[in-house]
Motif scaffolding. Structure first.
Motif, PDB file in Angstrom:
ATOM      1  N   ILE A 239       1.229  -1.252  -0.188  1.00 48.93           N
ATOM      2  CA  ILE A 239      -0.073   0.182   0.183  1.00 48.93           C
ATOM      3  C   ILE A 239       0.632   1.153   0.163  1.00 48.93           C
ATOM      4  N   PRO A 240       0.454   2.437  -0.397  1.00 48.49           N
ATOM      5  CA  PRO A 240       0.898   3.604  -0.760  1.00 48.49           C
ATOM      6  C   PRO A 240       1.208   3.776   0.743  1.00 48.49           C
ATOM      7  N   LEU A 241       1.876   4.724   1.556  1.00 43.52           N
ATOM      8  CA  LEU A 241       1.977   5.688   2.563  1.00 43.52           C
ATOM      9  C   LEU A 241       1.046   6.690   2.835  1.00 43.52           C
ATOM     10  N   ASN A 242       0.424   7.126   1.874  1.00 49.94           N
ATOM     11  CA  ASN A 242      -0.286   8.288   2.091  1.00 49.94           C
ATOM     12  C   ASN A 242      -1.547   8.582   1.118  1.00 49.94           C
ATOM     13  N   ARG A 243      -2.147   8.750   0.536  1.00 50.94           N
ATOM     14  CA  ARG A 243      -3.131   8.994  -0.055  1.00 50.94           C
ATOM     15  C   ARG A 243      -3.097  10.016  -0.861  1.00 50.94           C
ATOM     16  N   LEU A 244      -3.457  10.407  -2.151  1.00 53.87           N
ATOM     17  CA  LEU A 244      -3.123  11.424  -3.103  1.00 53.87           C
ATOM     18  C   LEU A 244      -3.581  13.161  -2.300  1.00 53.87           C
ATOM     19  N   ALA A 245      -2.251  14.108  -2.148  1.00 54.68           N
ATOM     20  CA  ALA A 245      -2.838  15.324  -1.662  1.00 54.68           C
ATOM     21  C   ALA A 245      -2.789  14.821  -0.579  1.00 54.68           C
ATOM     22  N   ASP A 246      -2.796  13.915   0.473  1.00 50.33           N
ATOM     23  CA  ASP A 246      -3.432  13.930   1.956  1.00 50.33           C
ATOM     24  C   ASP A 246      -2.577  13.977   2.724  1.00 50.33           C
ATOM     25  N   ALA A 247      -2.252  14.726   3.624  1.00 47.60           N
ATOM     26  CA  ALA A 247      -1.078  14.367   5.236  1.00 47.60           C
ATOM     27  C   ALA A 247      -1.710  13.303   5.243  1.00 47.60           C
ATOM     28  N   ILE A 248       0.372  12.937   6.159  1.00 48.02           N
ATOM     29  CA  ILE A 248      -0.317  12.011   6.824  1.00 48.02           C
ATOM     30  C   ILE A 248       0.218  12.194   8.862  1.00 48.02           C
ATOM     31  N   THR A 249       0.492  11.448   9.764  1.00 46.33           N
ATOM     32  CA  THR A 249       0.784  12.074  10.498  1.00 46.33           C
ATOM     33  C   THR A 249       1.811  10.445  11.426  1.00 46.33           C
ATOM     34  N   ILE A 250       2.559  11.209  11.913  1.00 48.39           N
ATOM     35  CA  ILE A 250       2.844   9.735  12.455  1.00 48.39           C
ATOM     36  C   ILE A 250       3.212   9.997  14.350  1.00 48.39           C
ATOM     37  N   THR A 251       2.892   9.042  14.689  1.00 43.18           N
ATOM     38  CA  THR A 251       2.595   9.097  16.599  1.00 43.18           C
ATOM     39  C   THR A 251       2.774   8.240  16.784  1.00 43.18           C
ATOM     40  N   THR A 252       2.604   7.983  18.274  1.00 43.66           N
ATOM     41  CA  THR A 252       2.799   6.905  19.335  1.00 43.66           C
ATOM     42  C   THR A 252       1.631   6.528  19.806  1.00 43.66           C
ATOM     43  N   GLY A 253       1.561   4.848  20.798  1.00 46.89           N
ATOM     44  CA  GLY A 253       0.551   5.164  20.785  1.00 46.89           C
ATOM     45  C   GLY A 253      -0.140   5.826  22.263  1.00 46.89           C
ATOM     46  N   ARG A 254       0.770   6.257  22.942  1.00 48.39           N
ATOM     47  CA  ARG A 254       1.097   7.070  24.115  1.00 48.39           C
ATOM     48  C   ARG A 254      -0.175   8.565  23.990  1.00 48.39           C
ATOM     49  N   LEU A 255       0.007   9.059  23.102  1.00 49.94           N
ATOM     50  CA  LEU A 255      -0.092  10.527  22.249  1.00 49.94           C
ATOM     51  C   LEU A 255      -1.917   9.570  21.449  1.00 49.94           C
ATOM     52  N   LEU A 256      -1.294   8.933  20.234  1.00 50.34           N
ATOM     53  CA  LEU A 256      -2.833   8.243  20.122  1.00 50.34           C
ATOM     54  C   LEU A 256      -4.230   8.540  21.905  1.00 50.34           C
ATOM     55  N   ARG A 257      -3.748   7.603  22.602  1.00 47.83           N
ATOM     56  CA  ARG A 257      -4.480   7.361  23.669  1.00 47.83           C
ATOM     57  C   ARG A 257      -5.411   8.638  24.585  1.00 47.83           C
TER      58      ARG A 257
END
Length: 259
Positions: A161-179
């Motif tokens: 799969i591609p990392l990003n969708r067309l013209a879309d932003a991504i965020t890399i985070t941690t489990g602690r921050l997601l919670r």
């Protein structure tokens, strides 16, 4: 930090990204750096994580073309009690002190030291910060980073799969921050690392797809993908079983919200 010998020479410290543990993931630059080293330090993380030491040994056996000294040492453990940031910083100081002891013992006049770093030293890894502690204590250290394949690259490749969708932003985070903060605003794709397990359970699973992977690139690689509402429980059960079987687990996952 232990005192350094007065004649301590300059250390060329190569932080070598080794990907997810598959020797095929090493770059030519990484292989050359390992073969040029005077010393490779291999951390021991306790009996429960002995497999991680075995993987590092196997990588060395696979790519070293000449004798290179390898020394194992006990890696300090992090105190999980109290403030998270304070605990991590104290842990980093303890690791830097352990490195300094090994350097003083095995490279007292300087030389080329290699450390094998999971993934890439730039992505959610503290090896560069720990190396900075040595420099801050007055040690003559010349740091060089040898880039490696990250777990994110291994995950997207495994699922094709591609990392990003067309013209879309991504965020890399941690489990602690997601919670703590939930899904980041205005972002369609997130990658979650360093999750102690199941941070995605804090989300509303509606309209969320997930691609999960553990032990990426290793013989025990496990993959699950689908709608979060359908596979979330399966991921948690598989993760628990794998951790019990191997004594440790390294996993990462990517999630997208449906447009």
């Amino acid at each position: 930090m232990p005192p350094l010998p007065s004649e301590q020479g300059t250390i060329q410290l190569d932080l070598i990204g080794i990907g997810t543990g598959n020797p095929d993931h090493l770059t030519v630059q990484a292989i050359r750096a390992m073969n040029a080293a005077d010393l490779i330090l291999l951390p021991r993380k306790g009996s429960a994580k002995a497999d991680l030491l075995d993987v590092r040994r196997a990588i060395c056996e696979a790519v070293l073309e000449q004798p290179v000294r390898m020394v194992e040492f006990d890696l300090p453990t992090r105190d999980s009690a109290g403030d998270y940031i304070d605990g991590v910083q104290a842990w980093h100081r303890a690791i830097a002190a352990a490195w300094a002891r090994q350097i003083a013992t095995h490279l007292p006049k300087g030389g080329k030291l290699a450390l094998l770093v999971w993934g890439d030293p730039s992505l959610y890894d503290s090896t560069l910060r720990i190396a900075g502690q040595l420099i801050g204590e007055g040690m003559a250290v010349d740091v060089r980073v040898v880039a490696g394949i990250t777990s994110i690259q291994a995950l997207t490749a495994a699922h094709a799969i591609p990392l990003n969708r067309l013209a879309d932003a991504i965020t890399i985070t941690t489990g602690r921050l997601l919670r703590a903060h939930g899904w980041p605003m205005g972002v369609g794709t997130i990658v979650v690392m360093l999750d102690e397990g199941g941070a995605f359970q804090a989300l509303d699973p509606a309209d969320v797809e997930i691609w999960w992977g553990a032990y990426l690139g290793m013989k025990q690689e496990a993959l699950i993908a689908g709608r979060l509402a359908d596979v979330g429980t399966e991921i948690m059960e598989r993760r628990s079983a794998l951790r019990q079987r191997h004594g440790w687990i390294m996993d990462v996952y990517l999630m997208r919200k449906s447009t």
